[in-house]
Scaffold this motif. Structure first.
Motif, PDB file in Angstrom:
ATOM      1  N   PHE A  47     109.088 -55.533  45.629  1.00 28.25           N
ATOM      2  CA  PHE A  47     109.353 -56.817  46.259  1.00 28.25           C
ATOM      3  C   PHE A  47     110.060 -56.633  47.588  1.00 28.25           C
ATOM      4  O   PHE A  47     110.929 -55.758  47.736  1.00 28.25           O
ATOM      5  N   GLU A  48     109.669 -57.433  48.574  1.00 32.42           N
ATOM      6  CA  GLU A  48     110.408 -57.506  49.832  1.00 32.42           C
ATOM      7  C   GLU A  48     110.473 -58.959  50.288  1.00 32.42           C
ATOM      8  O   GLU A  48     109.666 -59.801  49.876  1.00 32.42           O
ATOM      9  N   ILE A  49     111.441 -59.245  51.160  1.00 34.41           N
ATOM     10  CA  ILE A  49     111.637 -60.590  51.699  1.00 34.41           C
ATOM     11  C   ILE A  49     111.559 -60.503  53.221  1.00 34.41           C
ATOM     12  O   ILE A  49     112.254 -59.695  53.841  1.00 34.41           O
ATOM     13  N   LEU A  50     110.708 -61.334  53.803  1.00 34.56           N
ATOM     14  CA  LEU A  50     110.525 -61.382  55.250  1.00 34.56           C
ATOM     15  C   LEU A  50     110.738 -62.816  55.718  1.00 34.56           C
ATOM     16  O   LEU A  50     110.017 -63.722  55.296  1.00 34.56           O
ATOM     17  N   VAL A  51     111.728 -63.027  56.572  1.00 36.92           N
ATOM     18  CA  VAL A  51     111.991 -64.343  57.141  1.00 36.92           C
ATOM     19  C   VAL A  51     111.353 -64.404  58.518  1.00 36.92           C
ATOM     20  O   VAL A  51     111.684 -63.602  59.399  1.00 36.92           O
ATOM     21  N   VAL A  52     110.429 -65.339  58.699  1.00 37.79           N
ATOM     22  CA  VAL A  52     109.790 -65.533  59.996  1.00 37.79           C
ATOM     23  C   VAL A  52     110.396 -66.782  60.621  1.00 37.79           C
ATOM     24  O   VAL A  52     110.453 -67.838  59.996  1.00 37.79           O
ATOM     25  N   ASP A  53     110.882 -66.636  61.842  1.00 39.89           N
ATOM     26  CA  ASP A  53     111.680 -67.710  62.451  1.00 39.89           C
ATOM     27  C   ASP A  53     110.963 -68.351  63.635  1.00 39.89           C
ATOM     28  O   ASP A  53     110.542 -67.671  64.573  1.00 39.89           O
ATOM     29  N   ASN A  54     110.880 -69.673  63.585  1.00 44.49           N
ATOM     30  CA  ASN A  54     110.186 -70.463  64.600  1.00 44.49           C
ATOM     31  C   ASN A  54     111.128 -70.936  65.715  1.00 44.49           C
ATOM     32  O   ASN A  54     111.152 -72.103  66.069  1.00 44.49           O
ATOM     33  N   GLY A  55     111.907 -70.006  66.269  1.00 41.54           N
ATOM     34  CA  GLY A  55     112.740 -70.346  67.417  1.00 41.54           C
ATOM     35  C   GLY A  55     113.993 -71.120  67.069  1.00 41.54           C
ATOM     36  O   GLY A  55     114.391 -72.033  67.823  1.00 41.54           O
ATOM     37  N   SER A  56     114.670 -70.743  65.982  1.00 43.88           N
ATOM     38  CA  SER A  56     115.883 -71.451  65.568  1.00 43.88           C
ATOM     39  C   SER A  56     116.989 -71.331  66.614  1.00 43.88           C
ATOM     40  O   SER A  56     117.116 -70.320  67.313  1.00 43.88           O
ATOM     41  N   PRO A  73     111.595 -62.819  64.472  1.00 45.73           N
ATOM     42  CA  PRO A  73     111.741 -63.970  65.373  1.00 45.73           C
ATOM     43  C   PRO A  73     110.500 -64.158  66.232  1.00 45.73           C
ATOM     44  O   PRO A  73     109.980 -63.210  66.817  1.00 45.73           O
ATOM     45  N   LEU A  74     110.034 -65.400  66.318  1.00 45.76           N
ATOM     46  CA  LEU A  74     108.860 -65.704  67.136  1.00 45.76           C
ATOM     47  C   LEU A  74     109.235 -66.277  68.488  1.00 45.76           C
ATOM     48  O   LEU A  74     108.397 -66.327  69.389  1.00 45.76           O
ATOM     49  N   GLY A  75     110.469 -66.757  68.633  1.00 40.89           N
ATOM     50  CA  GLY A  75     110.943 -67.226  69.928  1.00 40.89           C
ATOM     51  C   GLY A  75     110.558 -68.646  70.277  1.00 40.89           C
ATOM     52  O   GLY A  75     111.037 -69.192  71.265  1.00 40.89           O
ATOM     53  N   ALA A  76     109.673 -69.249  69.497  1.00 43.06           N
ATOM     54  CA  ALA A  76     109.234 -70.623  69.743  1.00 43.06           C
ATOM     55  C   ALA A  76     108.698 -71.181  68.442  1.00 43.06           C
ATOM     56  O   ALA A  76     108.402 -70.432  67.509  1.00 43.06           O
ATOM     57  N   ASN A  77     108.562 -72.491  68.389  1.00 40.82           N
ATOM     58  CA  ASN A  77     108.056 -73.127  67.177  1.00 40.82           C
ATOM     59  C   ASN A  77     106.527 -73.141  67.227  1.00 40.82           C
ATOM     60  O   ASN A  77     105.921 -73.936  67.937  1.00 40.82           O
ATOM     61  N   LEU A  78     105.921 -72.264  66.453  1.00 39.26           N
ATOM     62  CA  LEU A  78     104.469 -72.163  66.408  1.00 39.26           C
ATOM     63  C   LEU A  78     103.861 -73.002  65.297  1.00 39.26           C
ATOM     64  O   LEU A  78     102.632 -72.996  65.130  1.00 39.26           O
ATOM     65  N   ASP A 194      94.270 -71.944  58.926  1.00 37.11           N
ATOM     66  CA  ASP A 194      93.647 -72.447  60.147  1.00 37.11           C
ATOM     67  C   ASP A 194      94.755 -72.906  61.100  1.00 37.11           C
ATOM     68  O   ASP A 194      95.510 -73.832  60.782  1.00 37.11           O
ATOM     69  N   PRO A 195      94.911 -72.286  62.268  1.00 34.92           N
ATOM     70  CA  PRO A 195      96.021 -72.621  63.172  1.00 34.92           C
ATOM     71  C   PRO A 195      95.946 -74.013  63.777  1.00 34.92           C
ATOM     72  O   PRO A 195      96.912 -74.463  64.396  1.00 34.92           O
ATOM     73  N   THR A 196      94.825 -74.708  63.616  1.00 40.14           N
ATOM     74  CA  THR A 196      94.775 -76.080  64.121  1.00 40.14           C
ATOM     75  C   THR A 196      95.614 -77.028  63.268  1.00 40.14           C
ATOM     76  O   THR A 196      95.888 -78.143  63.707  1.00 40.14           O
ATOM     77  N   PHE A 197      96.019 -76.583  62.059  1.00 37.87           N
ATOM     78  CA  PHE A 197      96.937 -77.358  61.243  1.00 37.87           C
ATOM     79  C   PHE A 197      98.361 -76.937  61.605  1.00 37.87           C
ATOM     80  O   PHE A 197      98.810 -75.857  61.208  1.00 37.87           O
ATOM     81  N   PHE A 198      99.074 -77.772  62.345  1.00 45.17           N
ATOM     82  CA  PHE A 198     100.465 -77.442  62.684  1.00 45.17           C
ATOM     83  C   PHE A 198     101.319 -77.426  61.426  1.00 45.17           C
ATOM     84  O   PHE A 198     102.099 -76.512  61.182  1.00 45.17           O
TER      85      PHE A 198
END
Length: 245
Positions: A47-56, A73-78, A194-198
């Motif tokens: 098991f591993e845990i990965l936190v992906v951050d939308n520019g907090s 960190p993604l640096g922006a809200n994707l 599908d990335p068209t779904f925000f």
């Protein structure tokens, strides 16, 4: 908590398939401790845990580093779909568990889902039971499509209906992506969300596309978590409205 940050963040290895819990975060420093602590208490051995951050803009990074989990960190809200797709590409797991930050998990939640997927190669995804935060009612369970009126319709011409709890596994048309475990190879074969779904309905679309290939989704009633309804979603909806303006 016990153990070093390094040991807590490492993948726990065994002969079982590795599960990566992908925690999508946006300004969730106040919600992350319950989520991360209960994920770290899971009894699945790989098991591993990965936190992906939308520019907090809050202290989310410090909270995650304090728990010793991977931080992306993604640096922006994707949005929901693109961020989770990015995280899936970085995950180490053969199974991906997409979860919201406003949840806490029973210690066997991950293992119950993973055993179901490990045991049946026809499956794409496994969907757990979501209880409210007090544990007094089911807020997400077995789902199905039924004919609906205009005001009831969610996916024309169908409405979503939550049915009574089954005694065992049951096939469902889709699972809730706020707490959905999927096979990574099939998720990648489908091109991910599908990335068209925000945000919203990306899970219905994903499981529908899997179903068309013969890859089923099942509801696992004895895999259980608690969900603070709408806490993470409300924050995203504010952003959606902001974009619309």
């Amino acid at each position: 908590m016990t153990g070093s940050a390094e040991s807590r963040g490492a993948v726990r290895m065994s002969g079982e398939p590795v599960v990566t819990a992908i925690v999508l975060n946006y300004n969730g420093a106040h919600l992350l401790p319950d989520c991360l602590q209960t994920l770290q208490a899971q009894d699945w051995p790989a098991f591993e845990i990965l936190v992906v951050d939308n520019g907090s803009l809050d202290d989310s990074r410090e909270v995650c580093l304090g728990h010793g989990v991977r931080w992306l960190p993604l640096g922006a809200n994707l949005g929901f779909s693109q961020a989770n797709n990015r995280a899936a590409a970085e995950a180490k797991g053969e199974l991906l568990f997409f979860v919201n930050i406003d949840m806490r998990f029973r210690p066997d939640c991950v293992s119950r889902l993973a055993r179901v997927l490990r045991g049946d190669d026809s499956l794409f995804a496994a969907d757990p039971t979501e209880l409210d935060w007090d544990g007094t009612r089911v807020i997400h369970g077995r789902t199905r499509f039924v004919p609906g009126t205009f005001h009831q319709t969610v996916i024309p011409p169908f409405a979503v209906e939550y049915t009574g709890e089954p005694s065992g596994l049951v096939e469902v048309p889709w699972g809730c992506a706020g707490s959905l475990m999927v096979r990574r190879d099939r998720f990648e074969a489908l091109g991910g969300f599908d990335p068209t779904f925000f945000i919203d309905f990306e899970d219905t679309d994903l499981c529908w596309r899997a179903w068309r290939r013969g890859w089923r989704t099942v509801y696992v009633p004895d895999a259980v978590l608690n969900h603070k309804v709408g806490m993470s979603g409300d924050e995203y909806q504010h952003l959606v409205r902001g974009v619309a303006r």
